[in-house]
Structures are given as C-alpha cells and as structure tokens.
Motif scaffolding. Structure first.
Motif, PDB file in Angstrom:
ATOM      1  N   UNK A  78       0.884  -1.104  -0.002  1.00 37.60           N
ATOM      2  CA  UNK A  78       0.097   0.043   0.030  1.00 37.60           C
ATOM      3  C   UNK A  78       0.985   1.052   0.035  1.00 37.60           C
ATOM      4  N   UNK A  79       2.065   1.022   0.572  1.00 38.54           N
ATOM      5  CA  UNK A  79       3.023   2.353   0.695  1.00 38.54           C
ATOM      6  C   UNK A  79       3.874   2.492  -0.368  1.00 38.54           C
ATOM      7  N   UNK A  80       3.586   1.864  -1.450  1.00 39.26           N
ATOM      8  CA  UNK A  80       4.503   2.294  -2.452  1.00 39.26           C
ATOM      9  C   UNK A  80       4.129   3.811  -3.082  1.00 39.26           C
ATOM     10  N   UNK A  81       5.291   4.314  -3.677  1.00 32.29           N
ATOM     11  CA  UNK A  81       5.033   5.770  -3.793  1.00 32.29           C
ATOM     12  C   UNK A  81       3.953   6.242  -4.959  1.00 32.29           C
ATOM     13  N   UNK A  82       3.872   5.393  -6.135  1.00 31.21           N
ATOM     14  CA  UNK A  82       2.888   5.382  -7.013  1.00 31.21           C
ATOM     15  C   UNK A  82       1.446   5.404  -6.408  1.00 31.21           C
TER      16      UNK A  82
END
Length: 889
Positions: A604-608
């Motif tokens: 969930x915490x990926x940049x995109x």
C-alpha cells in the motif's frame, strides 16, 4: 421529607458545591438564595437526579436515595421548574403539558379532548391566558415560563422545586402563582423556591438558606432575617442602593413615534418619545405588546403605519442593520438565545455588532477587537477568566453585561433594554442599574422594559403603560405608583385620567392629518395601508408569511477562535477542546488503519500508490471545504454530486470547443456557482428546507444530464486540458497544490474574516445573528454559492487528471463528502467545527476504499463503513455535547 448532608460536586476540577446540607419539611416553602455561581442550580439538579453528587447523601422520607436519575426522581414525587423553560418548541402547549403526566406506555392512545381540558385547567391555575393549542415556539419567555409552571402543577409532586419562576412574570401573574403555592402548601407539598427577587420571600417563604461560592452560609427563619442581613449572607458585603437613579435634566428628543402600528406584532397607535439623558420605563402585563414594540423600533418586525423620527428626522427602520446605523441598540429579553452567543468568546460577543469598525476589507483586526473588549470588560466589571472564555461559562449577570457591552460598543443614541435584570442576582442587578444611571447621565436615551414594578418605579424618569397593544398613558416619575400603573395596565382607568405627552403633541397636528387618514397615511417617506383599511397590500402578505418561518438555536463552538499565535497551524485551528479532541481521535483512527496496512499490506505504501491516493482525494477535499461552510451555517447540500457532474461536463465541453484554459476554469466554477445560487435562492429567499431543496436539485440535475448526454463521456479532450493527466506526475501534484491552496485560503478566512464569523454566528443562532445586525439570509445564500463554486473547482480538478469526462462522476460524492465533514468534527446541527477536522476526515475516509482492496476485502463494504462512521461520529458528538452542558450555577 427531604434531607441532604455534605453534598459535594465538581466539574472539570472546579468546585461547584462543597459540604452543603439542606432539608425540606412538608407544607413549607424553603427559599434558596445566592449570587449567580453560588451553586443553587447545581444543588437542585442533584435533587432532581440530573447530577450525581461526588460526595454526601440524600434522603427522601428518611430513606437514603442512591443512583438517582430524573425518572426515579419523578417516581419519588420530585418535580422542578427550571429558570430556562425545558419545553418542546415544535409541539403545542397541551402536548407539552400532557407529556409526562398521562398514564400508560408509549402505545397508549392520546385522548386529545382530555389533554386539552387538562391543559386548560392547569393553565388557569397558573394564571396563564394561553390557548392549549398554541405552538410553544411562538410563545414569549413569560408565556413559556407559565407553561412550565402549569406542567409542574399537573405533576402533583410532593417536592416541588421552583427556579426563578417569577423572573419573566408581571405582578398579576406573580400574585396568581403565589395563590397556587398557598394551595400546594395546604396539601402538604414541600417547595424549594429560588429567586433573586428578595422582596418576594417574606410573602411566601418560611425559611431561607443562603449559598456563597458553593458553600452553605446558613439557614434562618424568614421572619428573623432582614433584607440587609440576607444580602450580606449572599454577597458577603453591604450593597449600595439597588436603584441608584440620579436626577438628569432631559435634553433633545432622540426617538419620536407617532401613531405607530404593526399588524404582524399586534401593536397600534403608539405615541412615544424618549429624550437624551432620560430613562423611559415601559410597563404592562404579559401580552400587552412591550417586547413587540421594541422589535418594531429595532426593525425586526417593521411598522406598517405611523411615523418614526430619530433626532428630529423621519426614519425608515425596516431591518436591524438599518436601526443600528441610526444609533439604535437593543438588548433582548432572552439573553441566552438572542442577547449573547454562548459558545463565542467575550471578545467575539462584544464586537459582533460592530464588525465593520473592527475590520478592514473584511479582515478582523485582533488587537483592535481585544482593546475594545478589554475596555468594556473593565468598565462594566465583567467577571471572566479571559477575553477568550466562552460567554456560556459566565454567570447570568456577567452574560447580561456582555450583551450590554456589545451594544455600547456601537455608540448608540437610543438603548432599548428588555428585562435588563431578569434572572440576575441582587449584586449584579445593582451594578446594572448603576450603569444605566451613568449612561443616562452621559446623554444616552434609554427605553427600559421591565416586569418588576419596583425596577420601573425606581429607575424611570417617565413610565409608559401598555395595554392591548397600545400605550394607555405615560406617567411622570412624581405621579407614578404601583396602584396607578396596575390600574392602567388592567384598564380600570380606560385612559381617561392620564393623558400622555406624546398624545397631546399628536393632537396638535390631528386636524390636518385626518383628511388622508381614511385610506392611507404617509409613513417614513412612503404610502402604506391604514390599519383599518380593507385594501389588500401584497407587502403585508409577505410579512404574514414570515410568521411561519421559525428559527431555533443551537450552540456554536468557539473552534474558530484560536490563540494569539500567528502560526499557520493556529490560523486554521480553533481553541475548542471538543473540536481538537475529535480531530485527534480521527487522526488516531487513521494512524491505526495505516499501521494495520503496514503490517498486513506493505504494498500500500509504494510511491505511486500514495500519489494516486492523494491525487484522487484532492477534489474531495475541495468539495469538503464547501460542505463544511454549508453545515456550519446549519444547512445541508446533498446536490453536490449533480453539481460536480454538471461542472465537469461543462469543463470538458468548453475545452473541446477550443476555449483557452483560463476560460475553461472560469466556466466550470461559474457553472457550479450558478447551481449553488439556485439552491441558495430557494433556501434563503423562500425559506425552504435545504435538505428538500438539494434533494430535488440533485435529482433534477442528474436526470437532466442523463437526458442531454445519455451516458456518453466527453472525449477528444485537447492536450493542454490533459496535461494534468494520469501520466503527468508534476501536473498531478499541481492538482494537489491547488486543492491545498483552496483549503488553506478558506480555513484562514473562516477564522480571520468577518464573513467567516458571520457564518458561525448564523449557524449558531440565526435570530441572535439577526439581532446583531448580520443578515442570515444573505450569509446562507453566499454559502450555497461558495459551495457550488468549490464543487465546480473540484470537478475541474477531477476532470483534468483523466482521459475522458464521465457524466456520472459525481454519483455518491454527497455521502463521501458529508461523511468526511461530520467525522472531522463539524456539528451537523451547525455552528461548530473546523476545516482541519474536515481535512482529517477526508484523509480517513479516502483511505478506507484502497485499504479494503489491499486487505483483500470486498470493496462493496466501503459505503456501509462510511455510513457506520457517520453514525458513530454523530453519536460521539451528542455524548460530548451532553457532557459539556454541565453548567456551574
């Protein structure tokens, strides 16, 4: 029959009662006295079960009572009449009296004839000439008090508590009440009687107990204590004369009313003058038209016949704002509803009627505001912890002083005081009377309405006695007496023995006025119907319609009043602990949700993903800004989905037509603003309920768009329109920046601009705002227009980031936005909340959908969870409001 031993009670660390003992015997009246804040109301709420004591015991008939609540108190035969009537404003008098008195459960059949007959009998016992079928919200404060008394008499209580029962009553009603008390005593009922009218106590009380600062001073037999001794017990010091009226030579005439009448208010043929330096008392029975005359003079219900002159010049007074501009100030009868706005600070209340003088281009000058408030707090002796303390935390006497300060700050020529010392203690009463005498000495013209004949006689230079909606006579101070005033009020003299000075002056001009009087008269520069004319006047028709528009009061949090810090955070956040608590709790819930995601779904915490989440919620934040202002104004707009869809389609069509981007932006915002203007016009202009209006416009807008577009997307958008599209990370962050800029601008404006203060005041109590010169209808209209414009901007931000414009893009947006605003702490009842809370609410609700996806849960649960969160937020707000309503008396 009742005994309390060592009762103690604290609120938020403040000691309201400490070691208080009290007892009541059958068939006696035990008076309870003390200054405002002495603890009287807290003590009676302990007896009625509204408060549970922290320490001490309570016995009824020798048996210790534990875990007492209002229901069990009624079962023990305990009933109370509170100082502020606790009635159902939207129900009839008969229903208010019947509820709680009729036997049976909730499924019983209401026997209306019996209910009306019972109400009529009880109203007669209370000395009230009120129709059982009348709506309570249309009654005056004295009439509401009489209904409360009638309901208490019908409860057939063994222990009856009366908290200031005569505060709003005339001498005739007081006499009838005392006869009812004598009947109750003869039946063995024990009565606890609280009153600031010390002259009443020797007539009815057997014993008297004095409280001071939450402690018991002593209990004495009423026959053994003098008035001076009683005052010393209450205040701990000697008082100067309660009526310190100085002799002042009247100067020029400030107000001259000739033949004044108002059909809506029921007053007619009023002849009245008030000079500079003069206090004119306005006496009469309840319903004689005293308050109605004050409202006419202040423009609340404009006159439709007669003439008003201010300083010798004809004046047309049709709104409070116009009255204020002419130097007229009005301190209304019900200070808690209309005199002050309780959750607002002392400084806010003091300058509310003079916002233009304390602002430049709409920007409030804080230092100037504080200087004005500080000067009046010092001059009037207002006892307040600070200028930022909510007025609702002050005693009744200090609230009245703040109400006076608001109008004295406007520099009036004429001050209208309606029951200026009602419900205040003897110390505050003497201070208010001293202030009135000083103001008159400085040349202020004062028109004082009072139900207390000693006050009328003690403070007035002349006394105008009203009966049946007109002035029966005006008496000079030297010739006035209680007997003369009562005779005139009751009609015994029929106006033949006393001739008013105003009527003598009027008779000089009567000859040349008669000619045109049969059909119409010249009133303040315009021709209006004569009161006796049968000719229909459309203007009067619309005035009659206004009678059916009610207004209620809700509390307004002080959340938009921050500290003196100039930091950006403080400019967005208010000083309300409740709002901050809600914001922190929502932020904590968001943190917990993110913590769960960090453990269960770290992808969930990926940049995109974070960027997509923030960009997707940027339009929602803009829409939430508009919805916050609407709800703060005590309205609702559920048509936001249609506004969003229509504005987005308009932007797409304008862009596809080849218009430059600035024109597209203006077009989208203008489309939303026009839609909002329709809503605002229907709500503010016609007085229609906002939920009905916006539900209708939601459907109309959605179906119109469906008919015109037939579900077809707006495609083939130009490249400059789509520069902010899905593949442009820089452009998408610009979308976020625009949303945050709109948020920051409006958050700052709500706290720092006079317009923002007007929104809060209107949402707290429209009538009180109107009395302060604010025009609630204009504020409401402007808020709906702003809502539409912001929805148009939100639609544009949503459209530019996608390949095509979906005509159904706004479907369901209303639930998401309203949920975010309410969850963020904005009270659905209006007047309380901050945009910071709305921001946190948008962040929490906007995260739920993606979180459900990453956690592998069905996305269909998202709407259900949003609805559940709304319910929890509203319930939490209600519980918090209930816990904060404990007032120290």
């Amino acid at each position: 029959m009742l005994r309390l031993r060592g009762i103690g009670k604290s609120f938020a660390g403040v000691r309201a009662l400490e070691g208080v003992s009290f007892d009541l015997r059958p068939g006696e009246v035990h008076a309870l006295v003390g200054e405002n804040g002495a603890g009287k109301s807290t003590l009676i709420k302990v007896i009625t079960g509204a408060h549970r004591p922290d320490e001490g015991t309570m016995e009824v008939d020798g048996a210790i009572v534990e875990d007492l609540d209002p229901v069990s108190a009624r079962g023990l035969g305990i009933a109370a009449i509170y100082q502020q009537p606790a009635l159902f404003p939207d129900l009839s008098v008969a229903e208010n009296i019947g509820i709680g008195l009729e036997p049976g459960g909730w499924w019983r059949r209401v026997r209306w004839n019996e209910r009306r007959d019972r109400a009529r009998r009880l109203l007669d016992r209370a000395g009230a000439s009120i129709a059982p079928g009348a709506d309570v919200h249309g009654l005056s404060m004295p009439e509401q008090q009489l209904v409360e008394i009638a309901r208490a008499l019908g409860a057939e209580a063994r222990i009856l508590i009366m908290d200031e029962p005569t505060a709003s009553l005339s001498d005739q009603e007081v006499e009838r009440l005392f006869r009812a008390i004598a009947e109750l005593k003869a039946r063995g009922v024990g009565i606890i009687y609280i009153s600031h009218r010390l002259e009443e106590l020797p007539t009815i009380a057997d014993r008297v107990t004095a409280l001071r600062d939450g402690r018991l001073v002593g209990t004495r037999a009423m026959s053994e204590v003098s008035r001076g001794e009683l005052i010393r017990m209450m205040v701990g010091r000697e008082l100067s004369a309660v009526f310190p009226k100085g002799d002042v030579e009247p100067r020029e005439v400030v107000l001259e009313a000739t033949g004044l009448g108002c059909r809506e208010s029921g007053i007619h043929n009023i002849h009245l003058s008030v000079r500079a330096g003069e206090i004119v008392g306005l006496a009469g029975l309840v319903g004689a038209g005293r308050t109605e005359l004050a409202r006419v003079l202040f423009g609340l219900t404009p006159a439709d016949s007669g003439r008003i002159e201010i300083d010798g010049q004809p004046a047309r007074i049709d709104t409070p704002a116009r009255a204020i501009s002419m130097g007229i100030a009005y301190v209304p009868e019900d200070r808690r509803r209309h005199g002050v706005i309780l959750p607002m600070s002392t400084a806010d209340n003091t300058t509310l009627a003079t916002l233009p003088a304390h602002s430049s281009f709409g920007l409030i000058h804080r230092s100037r505001e504080r200087a004005t408030a500080s000067a009046f707090v010092h001059r009037l002796g207002v006892k307040t912890p600070s200028l930022e303390a909510p007025v609702g935390n002050l005693s009744g006497g200090n609230q009245q002083k703040v109400a006076l300060a608001r109008w004295l700050a406007s520099g009036p020529r004429l001050l209208i005081l309606d029951e200026p010392t009602q419900g205040v203690d003897v110390g505050a009463k003497a201070e208010i009377h001293r202030l009135m005498s000083e103001l008159a000495g400085e040349g202020l013209a004062i028109l004082m309405i009072s139900s207390e004949l000693p006050e009328i006689l003690g403070m007035s230079d002349r006394i105008a006695v009203m009966r049946g909606g007109t002035i029966a006579a005006t008496l000079d101070r030297a010739e006035a007496s209680q007997e003369a005033i009562l005779d005139l009020a009751l009609g015994h003299h029929h106006g033949s023995e006393w001739i008013t000075e105003e009527r003598r002056n009027h008779e000089k001009h009567e000859g040349h006025e008669k000619e045109g009087q049969a059909s119409s008269i010249h009133h303040q520069g315009r021709i209006v119907d004569d009161p006796d004319s049968k000719i229909f006047n459309p203007l009067n028709f619309f005035r009659v319609l206004r009678v059916f528009r009610g207004s209620s009061s809700n509390s307004m949090a002080n959340s938009f009043r921050g500290s003196s810090s100039n930091s950006m955070a403080n400019s967005f956040r208010g000083s309300s602990s409740n709002s901050m608590a809600r914001e922190l709790s929502v932020a904590a819930a968001l943190f917990v949700l993110l913590l769960v995601l960090a453990v269960a779904a770290p992808r969930f915490f990926r940049g995109e993903q974070i960027r997509a989440l923030v960009v997707a919620n940027a339009p929602v934040l803009v829409a939430a800004v508009g919805m916050t202002m609407v709800i703060l104004c005590r309205q609702i707009d559920i048509s936001i989905g249609s506004i969003f869809s229509i504005s987005g389609v308009a932007a797409g069509l304008l862009a596809r037509a080849g218009l430059p981007m600035p024109a597209v932006v203006v077009g989208a915002i203008a489309a939303g603003a026009a839609f909002g203007a329709v809503n605002g016009g229907l709500v503010a202009g016609l007085g229609l309920p906002s939920i009905v209006v916006t539900l209708a416009t939601l459907v109309i807008g959605r179906e119109s768009l469906r008919y015109l577009r037939e579900g077809e997307f707006v495609r083939d958008l130009p490249p400059d329109f789509q520069w902010f599209g899905v593949g442009q990370s820089v452009g998408q962050w610009i979308v976020v920046a625009i949303a945050l800029g709109a948020f920051a601008t409006f958050a700052w404006a709500l706290r720092n601009l006079a317009a923002g203060r007007a929104i809060y005041a209107t949402g707290s109590d429209p009538e009180a705002a109107r009395l302060a010169g604010i025009r609630p209808n204009r504020v409401t209209f402007a808020v709906f227009v702003a809502m539409g414009a912001l929805a148009g901007l939100a639609a544009l931000l949503n459209a530019v980031r996608l390949p095509d414009v979906d005509p159904n893009s706004g479907t369901g947006l209303e639930l998401q936005v309203i949920a975010a605003v309410v969850v963020g702490g904005v009270a659905i009842s209006g007047g309380r909340g901050t945009l910071v809370g709305a921001l946190v609410g948008v962040a929490l609700l906007g995260t739920i959908g993606p979180a459900l996806f990453f956690l592998g849960t069905r996305p269909q649960w998202e709407k259900a969870i949003q609805g559940l969160i709304i319910l929890l937020a509203v319930a939490s707000d209600a519980l918090r409001r209930e816990s904060s309503n404990h007032e120290i008396s």
